[in-house]
Every structure is written in C-alpha cells, then in structure tokens.
Design a protein around this motif. Structure first.
Motif, PDB file in Angstrom:
ATOM      1  N   ALA A 163       0.834  -1.207   0.000  1.00  0.00           N
ATOM      2  CA  ALA A 163       0.000   0.000   0.000  1.00  0.00           C
ATOM      3  C   ALA A 163       0.866   1.253   0.000  1.00  0.00           C
ATOM      4  CB  ALA A 163      -0.932  -0.007   1.204  1.00  0.00           C
ATOM      5  N   GLN A 164       1.994   1.217   0.724  1.00  0.00           N
ATOM      6  CA  GLN A 164       2.897   2.371   0.695  1.00  0.00           C
ATOM      7  C   GLN A 164       3.574   2.532  -0.665  1.00  0.00           C
ATOM      8  OE1 GLN A 164       5.558   2.161   4.181  1.00  0.00           O
ATOM      9  NE2 GLN A 164       4.496   3.958   4.978  1.00  0.00           N
ATOM     10  N   ILE A 165       3.876   1.429  -1.316  1.00  0.00           N
ATOM     11  CA  ILE A 165       4.476   1.494  -2.649  1.00  0.00           C
ATOM     12  C   ILE A 165       3.530   2.204  -3.620  1.00  0.00           C
ATOM     13  CG2 ILE A 165       5.124   0.089  -4.653  1.00  0.00           C
ATOM     14  CD1 ILE A 165       6.350  -1.912  -2.635  1.00  0.00           C
ATOM     15  N   LYS A 166       2.254   1.922  -3.530  1.00  0.00           N
ATOM     16  CA  LYS A 166       1.269   2.597  -4.378  1.00  0.00           C
ATOM     17  C   LYS A 166       1.259   4.099  -4.104  1.00  0.00           C
ATOM     18  CE  LYS A 166      -1.839  -1.372  -4.848  1.00  0.00           C
ATOM     19  NZ  LYS A 166      -3.196  -1.915  -4.544  1.00  0.00           N
ATOM     20  N   THR A 186      11.221  -2.713   5.892  1.00  0.00           N
ATOM     21  CA  THR A 186      12.617  -2.285   5.806  1.00  0.00           C
ATOM     22  C   THR A 186      13.112  -2.245   4.370  1.00  0.00           C
ATOM     23  OG1 THR A 186      13.032  -3.310   7.962  1.00  0.00           O
ATOM     24  CG2 THR A 186      14.954  -2.744   6.633  1.00  0.00           C
ATOM     25  N   ASN A 187      12.855  -3.311   3.610  1.00  0.00           N
ATOM     26  CA  ASN A 187      13.466  -3.463   2.300  1.00  0.00           C
ATOM     27  C   ASN A 187      12.526  -3.307   1.113  1.00  0.00           C
ATOM     28  OD1 ASN A 187      16.087  -4.157   3.408  1.00  0.00           O
ATOM     29  ND2 ASN A 187      15.193  -6.124   3.970  1.00  0.00           N
ATOM     30  N   ALA A 188      11.231  -3.546   1.317  1.00  0.00           N
ATOM     31  CA  ALA A 188      10.306  -3.614   0.182  1.00  0.00           C
ATOM     32  C   ALA A 188      10.113  -2.288  -0.536  1.00  0.00           C
ATOM     33  CB  ALA A 188       8.953  -4.145   0.656  1.00  0.00           C
ATOM     34  N   LEU A 189      10.406  -1.185   0.119  1.00  0.00           N
ATOM     35  CA  LEU A 189      10.189   0.129  -0.476  1.00  0.00           C
ATOM     36  C   LEU A 189      11.404   0.633  -1.259  1.00  0.00           C
ATOM     37  CD1 LEU A 189       8.546   1.898   2.603  1.00  0.00           C
ATOM     38  CD2 LEU A 189       7.407   0.597   0.819  1.00  0.00           C
TER      39      LEU A 189
END
Length: 344
Positions: free
Chosen positions: A78-81, A101-104
């Motif tokens: 959701a933050q990536i969007k 930690t890493n996905a963004l």
C-alpha cells in the motif's frame, strides 16, 4: 514556534558535540516554496498524527507546504502505491514512516533518482532507501529501558511476551532484536522467559485479540511488553477490564494510558515509555528542509540547526545508514502521567 514542557525537558537532557549552524536564520524563509509529502504507516495512529501535526506546523512556518498521505492499509504494498503516485507529482521531498525495511527500496531509489529528497522518521527503510533517518531515541536505549522494565515488573523471573505492531515494522523489529540481544548477553536476565512475539498490526481490535490469546496460551504470563502505542493501549484496557494479574509495559501515549497506569493491583501498567512526539515532528521537518536546500546530504558528521530544538550532528545508524537522534526515552509513572497526559 511555541514550545511545550516535554520538548524543553528533552532538550535539556541532550548532549551535543561542537557544531556549526548552517540553517538560514530568517524565520519563515528556510522552506520557502518547498513541497513536501509526509507519508504515514496507516491512518488513525495517534503517535504519528501528533508528530505529523508538528511537522506541518514547523514546515509551514518556514514557508513550505506539506501534504500528509496515508496508505489504504498498513502494508508495504500500500505504501508502494502511495510512493508511485507521489513521484509523478513534483515533490521536493518525501518523508515517511516505513511499513517495511526493504520492500520500499526500488520506489524510494526511483524518487531519489528523480531529484526528490528522501528522509524518514519513526520507522526507517533500509540505508539504501533514504538519505537520513530521524530517530526518536537510540535503538539500544529504548531496548534497554524496556528490558529493565520487564525485569523489574516481573520480579526478575518468569514468562513474558511481546505484543508488536506488524511483523515487518522496522522500528518494532529493531527494538525487539536489541531487546533479545541484551537478554542473551547479560546473565542478569537469565530467569526471564520470552514465550512469544505476537503481532496486533497496529489495530486496536487485533491487538486486543492477541492479548486475550497470550493470556489463554500462557496462564503464568507475568508481563506483556508492547512497543507500540496502539498495542499498549489495547492491551492495557483488556488486562484491566478483566482483572488480569499479568502486567504491562512498553511505549504509549500518556493521554491513552493515564487510566491504566498505577503501581497497585487495580491498574494494568506500572509504568511505560515514549518520547517527545512534537519534537520528533519538528526535527524531521527541519532535517527534510535542510536536505532540500542542500545544507545537508545525510552524510556522517554533517551538522545543522533545527530551530529552537538546537544543533544536531548526523551519526551512524545501526543499519549502516545515517540518523539524527532526538533524545532519550521518557518514563511515564503514576506520579507524572497525568501531567504529561495534558500534552499528549
């Protein structure tokens, strides 16, 4: 900006090195024309909202504009969007509290490649995903305070559990890892048994359900440590409403914990911790504006002045990146919780 008592107390406890102020001195001009996006982990988090309000007040007083943006849910996807949408909107900076930690990393690197300054506070993405992290208190300092509280409340022995936010929350995981390392390397805590790390996903109902499950699964549980403002408030209410002998500590807002704080059998939480949320928002705003202006890049040992908060030096973070540490955690007790509840 008008300062409150808690900020003054924190500033008085900080120890700074010799630094050279680099920020503009003219009030209302340092952030002139800047456009900043402030990204939260989820909507409805009282801690973030207090810090965010201070961030906005600080930045707008310096001439910047701030848009607060929340993801639809407390997940990395959701933050990536949200980030994907912000990158195309000509922001000068993005400051965020990370859900992972890493996905963004890919999106935040894309933002920086596009010339957008990237800062973070409360919960940091990895070192490659940011220029600087504004840390509310040193990770080890928070962990040590929580471990010592568990040890004290449990009487030095017995079962205890952790009620965290999401399993990917970087700040939660950093504190938990540091707590476990302290216990493993110090025989003082040898008789404490960590039975489970539960996750309430920073949702009140899920945190309540997890508290209930912990009590059912571990009848001899002595202490729950909840390093999350949502989780500690939910657990405090459940424990107290049900007359549980299990006690609670962690990180909470005094206004939400006042009714549950006491050193007797009637209250679920003997004492707990947090820090200056308004100071965190203010410091994060100044750090973000300094990045935009090029007064700092986020490099080790750079210095700057954060308005009335004073002078700061950028230091090395535990993850190999850099950070700016606001101060030490504050302890809230039956003696002072009512006073602080009027502020937070």
């Amino acid at each position: 900006m008008k300062k409150k008592l808690i900020s003054v107390l924190l500033c008085a406890t900080m120890v700074f090195g010799v630094v050279t102020p680099v920020l503009a001195e003219d009030s209302g001009s340092y952030g002139e024309g800047q456009k900043i996006a402030l990204v939260g982990k989820s909507a409805g988090n009282a801690f973030f909202e207090i810090a965010a309000a201070s961030f906005v007040e600080t930045a707008e007083a310096e001439g910047a504009t701030v848009d607060i943006v929340y993801p639809e849910e407390a997940t990395a996807d959701a933050q990536i969007k949200v980030l994907d949408n912000l990158i195309s909107q000509d922001y000068d900076a993005i400051c965020l509290s990370a859900n992972d930690t890493n996905a963004l990393q890919a999106k935040l690197e894309e933002a920086m490649d596009a010339g957008i300054a990237v800062s973070s506070f409360d919960s940091a993405p990895n070192a490659a995903s940011r220029q600087v992290f504004v840390n509310q208190a040193g990770t080890t300092a928070v962990a040590q305070a929580l471990v010592d509280a568990v040890y004290d409340i449990a009487g030095g022995e017995g079962q205890w559990a952790i009620l965290s936010a999401t399993s990917q929350a970087t700040n939660q995981n950093a504190w938990i890892d540091a707590m476990q390392e302290i216990i493993e390397n110090d025989d003082t805590y040898a008789d404490l048994e960590l039975v489970e790390i539960a996750y309430g996903d920073d949702e009140a109902q899920k945190s309540t359900d997890q508290t209930e499950a912990l009590l059912q699964n571990y009848p001899d549980l002595k202490v729950i440590c909840a390093p999350t403002t949502v989780g500690i408030a939910a657990a405090a209410k459940y424990l107290q409403d049900n007359g549980s002998s299990c006690k609670l500590t962690g990180l909470g807002l005094p206004s939400e914990m006042e009714a549950y704080t006491g050193d007797d059998d009637e209250h679920s939480c003997p004492y707990f911790y947090l820090w200056d949320m308004e100071g965190l928002g203010e410091l994060s705003a100044y750090a973000t504006m300094a990045l935009i202006n090029g007064d700092i890049t986020g490099a080790l040992d750079e210095t700057f002045t954060a308005g009335d908060l004073g002078e700061y030096t950028i230091t090395e973070a535990d993850d190999g990146g850099t950070e700016i540490v606001l101060g030490e955690p504050l302890e809230f007790t039956p003696e002072n919780v009512s006073e602080y509840a009027e502020l937070y």
